[in-house]
Design a protein around this motif. Structure first.
Motif, PDB file in Angstrom:
ATOM      1  N   UNK A 129       1.096  15.877  -0.464  1.00  9.73           N
ATOM      2  CA  UNK A 129       1.119  16.645   0.785  1.00  9.73           C
ATOM      3  C   UNK A 129      -0.242  16.550   1.478  1.00  9.73           C
ATOM      4  N   UNK A 130      -1.323  16.749   0.726  1.00  5.77           N
ATOM      5  CA  UNK A 130      -2.667  16.725   1.314  1.00  5.77           C
ATOM      6  C   UNK A 130      -3.199  15.305   1.488  1.00  5.77           C
ATOM      7  N   UNK A 131      -2.543  14.330   0.848  1.00  2.00           N
ATOM      8  CA  UNK A 131      -2.903  12.920   0.988  1.00  2.00           C
ATOM      9  C   UNK A 131      -1.644  12.098   1.221  1.00  2.00           C
ATOM     10  N   UNK A 132      -1.808  10.772   1.316  1.00  2.98           N
ATOM     11  CA  UNK A 132      -0.643   9.913   1.563  1.00  2.98           C
ATOM     12  C   UNK A 132       0.448  10.132   0.522  1.00  2.98           C
ATOM     13  N   UNK A 133       1.683  10.197   0.913  1.00  3.65           N
ATOM     14  CA  UNK A 133       2.263   9.920   2.245  1.00  3.65           C
ATOM     15  C   UNK A 133       2.332  11.123   3.181  1.00  3.65           C
ATOM     16  N   UNK A 134       1.591  12.201   2.903  1.00  2.00           N
ATOM     17  CA  UNK A 134       1.515  13.388   3.767  1.00  2.00           C
ATOM     18  C   UNK A 134       2.893  14.019   3.979  1.00  2.00           C
ATOM     19  N   UNK A 135       3.551  14.317   2.891  1.00  2.00           N
ATOM     20  CA  UNK A 135       4.894  14.913   2.952  1.00  2.00           C
ATOM     21  C   UNK A 135       4.822  16.287   3.613  1.00  2.00           C
ATOM     22  N   UNK A 136       5.684  16.471   4.597  1.00  2.00           N
ATOM     23  CA  UNK A 136       5.859  17.788   5.214  1.00  2.00           C
ATOM     24  C   UNK A 136       7.273  18.299   4.936  1.00  2.00           C
TER      25      UNK A 136
END
Length: 160
Positions: free
Chosen positions: A104-111
């Motif tokens: 979440x905080x890094x790649x792939x930045x899941x939202x």
């Protein structure tokens, strides 16, 4: 970050995964078409058929992600296999279990994450058919129904 727990039937689940012989197997064009289909239908940049092994999640099929696997301890799918219901995280940044997850905080930045467990006839959830977006989003009952139906088709391919 909350690490996923192990399902109560973990030994049977792992045994079933091994008996099916699908971990680390070659790509399957039928499964790739289903993964591409859900990515297109739901307009998400990432769709995966993920199998949750003892210490990792391995991607049998993938759209929009280069990695072949990630650690089970940081996986969203590890949480999704704990229930037969579709697991939805509408906004990972505001979810206490995921807001500080490395994915979440890094790649792939899941939202956004939605994962339909791939449930074997013996009741074991072997992995998920999942959708990932870099933007938060809603996921309604009709969306859940479609994802569940396609996940059942994926499971039928594994067991044919």
């Amino acid at each position: 970050m909350k690490k996923p727990e192990q399902p109560a039937n973990e030994p049977l689940r792992i045994q079933t995964l091994n008996q099916l012989g699908i971990l680390d197997s070659e790509p399957d064009p039928k499964l790739d078409r289903l993964t591409e289909f859900v990515a297109h239908v739901f307009c998400v940049p990432v769709a995966l058929i993920s199998l949750v092994d003892s210490d990792r999640q391995w991607f049998k099929s993938k759209v929009g992600l280069e990695a072949c696997q990630t650690g089970r301890d940081i996986s969203f799918c590890g949480h999704a296999i704990l229930s037969p219901d579709v697991f939805v995280v509408s906004n990972a940044l505001t979810d206490a279990s995921f807001k500080d997850n490395p994915l979440v905080v890094g790649p792939p930045y899941i939202r956004f994450y939605a994962g339909a467990p791939l449930i074997h006839k013996n009741g074991s959830a072997l992995g998920t058919l999942c959708l990932i977006d870099i933007e938060p989003r809603a996921f309604d009952d009709d969306d859940i129904k479609v994802l569940r139906e396609v996940a059942d088709k994926v499971m039928a391919e594994f067991c044919h």
